[in-house]
Design a protein around this motif. Structure first.
Motif, PDB file in Angstrom:
ATOM      1  N   VAL A  31      -8.626  -0.736  -5.679  1.00  0.00           N
ATOM      2  CA  VAL A  31      -7.700  -0.187  -4.704  1.00  0.00           C
ATOM      3  C   VAL A  31      -8.265  -0.324  -3.294  1.00  0.00           C
ATOM      4  CG1 VAL A  31      -8.639   2.141  -4.906  1.00  0.00           C
ATOM      5  CG2 VAL A  31      -6.295   1.835  -4.164  1.00  0.00           C
ATOM      6  N   MET A  32      -7.385  -0.590  -2.356  1.00  0.00           N
ATOM      7  CA  MET A  32      -7.800  -0.790  -0.962  1.00  0.00           C
ATOM      8  C   MET A  32      -6.983   0.131  -0.044  1.00  0.00           C
ATOM      9  SD  MET A  32      -7.885  -4.967  -0.979  1.00  0.00           S
ATOM     10  CE  MET A  32      -8.280  -5.048   0.769  1.00  0.00           C
ATOM     11  N   GLY A  33      -7.543   0.445   1.125  1.00  0.00           N
ATOM     12  CA  GLY A  33      -6.809   1.167   2.147  1.00  0.00           C
ATOM     13  C   GLY A  33      -6.630   2.641   1.902  1.00  0.00           C
ATOM     14  N   PHE A  34      -7.333   3.212   0.903  1.00  0.00           N
ATOM     15  CA  PHE A  34      -7.180   4.644   0.651  1.00  0.00           C
ATOM     16  C   PHE A  34      -7.932   5.419   1.730  1.00  0.00           C
ATOM     17  CE2 PHE A  34      -7.834   8.666  -1.651  1.00  0.00           C
ATOM     18  CZ  PHE A  34      -6.549   8.876  -2.101  1.00  0.00           C
ATOM     19  N   PRO A  35      -7.370   6.567   2.186  1.00  0.00           N
ATOM     20  CA  PRO A  35      -8.004   7.275   3.308  1.00  0.00           C
ATOM     21  C   PRO A  35      -9.377   7.851   2.999  1.00  0.00           C
ATOM     22  CG  PRO A  35      -6.129   8.515   2.440  1.00  0.00           C
ATOM     23  CD  PRO A  35      -6.064   7.154   1.832  1.00  0.00           C
ATOM     24  N   GLN A  60       0.839  -1.182   0.000  1.00  0.00           N
ATOM     25  CA  GLN A  60       0.000   0.000   0.000  1.00  0.00           C
ATOM     26  C   GLN A  60       0.886   1.248   0.000  1.00  0.00           C
ATOM     27  OE1 GLN A  60      -3.211  -0.028  -0.465  1.00  0.00           O
ATOM     28  NE2 GLN A  60      -3.177  -2.252  -0.530  1.00  0.00           N
ATOM     29  N   PRO A  61       0.563   2.218  -0.840  1.00  0.00           N
ATOM     30  CA  PRO A  61       1.404   3.410  -0.940  1.00  0.00           C
ATOM     31  C   PRO A  61       1.234   4.317   0.273  1.00  0.00           C
ATOM     32  CG  PRO A  61      -0.549   3.655  -2.302  1.00  0.00           C
ATOM     33  CD  PRO A  61      -0.577   2.256  -1.752  1.00  0.00           C
ATOM     34  N   HIS A  62       2.160   5.266   0.397  1.00  0.00           N
ATOM     35  CA  HIS A  62       2.051   6.281   1.439  1.00  0.00           C
ATOM     36  C   HIS A  62       1.307   7.484   0.860  1.00  0.00           C
ATOM     37  CE1 HIS A  62       4.833   4.045   3.980  1.00  0.00           C
ATOM     38  NE2 HIS A  62       5.644   3.927   2.934  1.00  0.00           N
ATOM     39  N   TRP A  63       0.239   7.864   1.492  1.00  0.00           N
ATOM     40  CA  TRP A  63      -0.607   8.931   0.953  1.00  0.00           C
ATOM     41  C   TRP A  63      -0.127  10.288   1.495  1.00  0.00           C
ATOM     42  CZ3 TRP A  63      -2.767   6.138  -2.521  1.00  0.00           C
ATOM     43  CH2 TRP A  63      -3.201   4.849  -2.241  1.00  0.00           C
ATOM     44  N   LYS A  97      -0.785  15.167  -8.793  1.00  0.00           N
ATOM     45  CA  LYS A  97       0.344  14.340  -8.376  1.00  0.00           C
ATOM     46  C   LYS A  97      -0.120  12.899  -8.264  1.00  0.00           C
ATOM     47  CE  LYS A  97       3.573  13.413  -4.605  1.00  0.00           C
ATOM     48  NZ  LYS A  97       4.006  13.750  -3.241  1.00  0.00           N
ATOM     49  N   GLU A  98       0.545  12.023  -9.011  1.00  0.00           N
ATOM     50  CA  GLU A  98       0.146  10.620  -9.010  1.00  0.00           C
ATOM     51  C   GLU A  98       0.566   9.976  -7.692  1.00  0.00           C
ATOM     52  OE1 GLU A  98       1.695   7.011 -11.516  1.00  0.00           O
ATOM     53  OE2 GLU A  98       0.193   8.096 -12.701  1.00  0.00           O
ATOM     54  N   LEU A  99      -0.414   9.464  -6.977  1.00  0.00           N
ATOM     55  CA  LEU A  99      -0.159   8.815  -5.694  1.00  0.00           C
ATOM     56  C   LEU A  99      -0.092   7.296  -5.809  1.00  0.00           C
ATOM     57  CD1 LEU A  99      -2.655  10.841  -3.443  1.00  0.00           C
ATOM     58  CD2 LEU A  99      -0.238  11.320  -3.874  1.00  0.00           C
ATOM     59  N   PHE A 100      -0.744   6.753  -6.841  1.00  0.00           N
ATOM     60  CA  PHE A 100      -0.863   5.297  -6.921  1.00  0.00           C
ATOM     61  C   PHE A 100      -1.060   4.898  -8.376  1.00  0.00           C
ATOM     62  CE2 PHE A 100      -3.825   1.613  -6.993  1.00  0.00           C
ATOM     63  CZ  PHE A 100      -2.998   0.661  -6.415  1.00  0.00           C
ATOM     64  N   ARG A 101      -0.390   3.811  -8.776  1.00  0.00           N
ATOM     65  CA  ARG A 101      -0.551   3.270 -10.136  1.00  0.00           C
ATOM     66  C   ARG A 101      -0.458   1.756 -10.060  1.00  0.00           C
ATOM     67  NH1 ARG A 101       0.936   4.597 -15.835  1.00  0.00           N
ATOM     68  NH2 ARG A 101       0.953   6.759 -15.097  1.00  0.00           N
ATOM     69  N   ASP A 102      -1.397   1.094 -10.735  1.00  0.00           N
ATOM     70  CA  ASP A 102      -1.415  -0.369 -10.756  1.00  0.00           C
ATOM     71  C   ASP A 102      -1.871  -0.807 -12.133  1.00  0.00           C
ATOM     72  OD1 ASP A 102      -1.533  -3.085 -10.127  1.00  0.00           O
ATOM     73  OD2 ASP A 102      -3.587  -2.914  -9.353  1.00  0.00           O
TER      74      ASP A 102
END
Length: 390
Positions: free
Chosen positions: A312-316, A85-88, A299-304
């Motif tokens: 996507v899971m766990g996004f705030p 999971q990325p850092h937001w 700003k790209e935060l996540f790419r899959d």
């Protein structure tokens, strides 16, 4: 293989070449050619031109719609959650950046003074975190239709062996997520047929002279004379002149077969690669119109990217998670029925939106700075006329 019989009347003629016209009688206009018919033959090939090809029985002229892909021979791999999971991280802009953006905005307007941007005092800056979720599904679709072209000796291979199925024909796929189209002539479907437009004659009646090869002289209006006994020099007193469109022949080369009399009829396969895109932008209460956000990047935060993505899971922000689940489900249900899914990609962007409040000449004003491009929305800019030097 025997060719189809020529359609139409076997003795039909298209007029004769310019026969040489007798001078019109003095004072009497020459006979007008009959009006040309609006349609000079069929506009589309008749059904009898097309053979029934194994595996292509539903193919018609003009297209037969998208063909569903065959069932996969092996189980479809199931999407898996992203392992990390990325850092937001949420960036913010500074007062200097906000002021510089307003200065550039005022400079781009011919009647805007720079004074509010230079001298205004920033009193407050509110950041509104706005997210854009984007799902891309790259698909391949195939459709077939009967086509034809002038016959110039191309190979004729119909019924030499069964043609390959529409999804068995190899095609060169472009890079993922790039739209492209390719036309492929289906092997073993080509045959030679008499041209339907000119009934195999290679020529069609000239519409301008109705097949007569000549028209009423425009100088003497068909009388053969200009003034009194002065013979018309334009038509030599005949009252008629050769048709300039068909050069007096009464017929012109057929536009369909280009004078070749025969057509190569075959099945054309159209392969289309399409990047299907859906966006979801989180509603924000800043007051900035959401349509403005489609014009900027974030700003790209996540790419899959994988064959089939997992939502996507766990996004705030839970609205982004819900949107991802909905769009992923919709894309897989919608596009798998009519096309072949080759790759999916999902991204999350943070579009920075800052609401800036500033004071100028004792009054409070606001503007917005948004996107990576630091675009400005300032509908109520307080100095919109710079007639005097500031």
């Amino acid at each position: 293989m025997e060719s189809q019989p020529v359609l139409g009347h076997p003795n039909r003629t298209y007029g004769v070449a310019n026969p040489g016209y007798m001078p019109a009688a003095q004072g009497a206009p020459a006979m007008f050619a009959p009006p040309a018919a609006e349609s000079q033959g069929p506009s589309a090939p008749p059904a009898s031109m097309f053979d029934s090809m194994p595996g292509y029985e539903g193919t018609v002229a003009g297209g037969g719609g998208c063909l569903p892909p065959p069932m996969p021979a092996f189980p479809v791999p199931q999407p898996e959650p992203h392992p990390e999971q990325p850092h937001w991280n949420i960036p913010s802009i500074t007062e200097d950046t906000a002021r510089e953006a307003l200065l550039l905005y005022a400079s781009s307007k011919c009647c805007y003074s720079k004074a509010p941007a230079k001298d205004g005092v920033i009193t407050n800056m509110d950041a509104f975190n706005t997210y854009r979720y984007r799902l891309e599904t790259f698909t391949e679709s195939r459709s077939t239709q009967w086509s034809h072209e002038p016959y110039n000796g191309q190979p004729v291979d119909a019924f030499a062996q069964p043609p390959p199925g529409p999804w068995d024909i190899p095609a060169q796929s472009p890079n993922f997520f790039m739209d492209e189209k390719q036309m492929i002539k289906v092997p073993y479907t080509s045959s030679m047929k008499p041209c339907h437009a000119c009934v195999g004659m290679g020529r069609k009646p000239c519409k301008d002279c109705a097949g007569a090869g000549n028209k009423v002289c425009w100088v003497c209006n068909g009388s053969g004379y200009r003034h009194g006994d002065d013979r018309c020099h334009h038509c030599n007193g005949r009252g008629r002149e050769n048709c300039s469109h068909c050069h007096g022949q009464g017929s012109r080369q057929c536009d369909t077969c280009h004078g070749k009399q025969n057509l190569l009829v075959y099945i054309n396969l159209t392969v289309k690669w399409t990047n299907n895109i859906d966006n979801y932008v989180v509603e924000q209460s800043s007051g900035l119109q959401i349509d403005n956000l489609s014009k900027v990047s974030g700003k790209e935060l996540f790419r899959d990217s994988q064959y089939l993505v997992y939502p996507v899971m766990g996004f705030p922000d839970p609205t982004v998670v819900n949107a991802a689940q909905r769009l992923v489900s919709e894309h897989q249900a919608k596009f798998s029925q009519t096309s072949r899914i080759l790759q999916q990609r999902q991204t999350i962007e943070l579009i920075p939106v800052t609401k800036v409040t500033y004071s100028w000449k004792g009054k409070s004003h606001i503007y917005f700075v948004y996107g990576n491009e630091f675009k400005v929305d300032a509908d109520n800019y307080p100095a919109t006329c710079c007639c005097s030097i500031q």
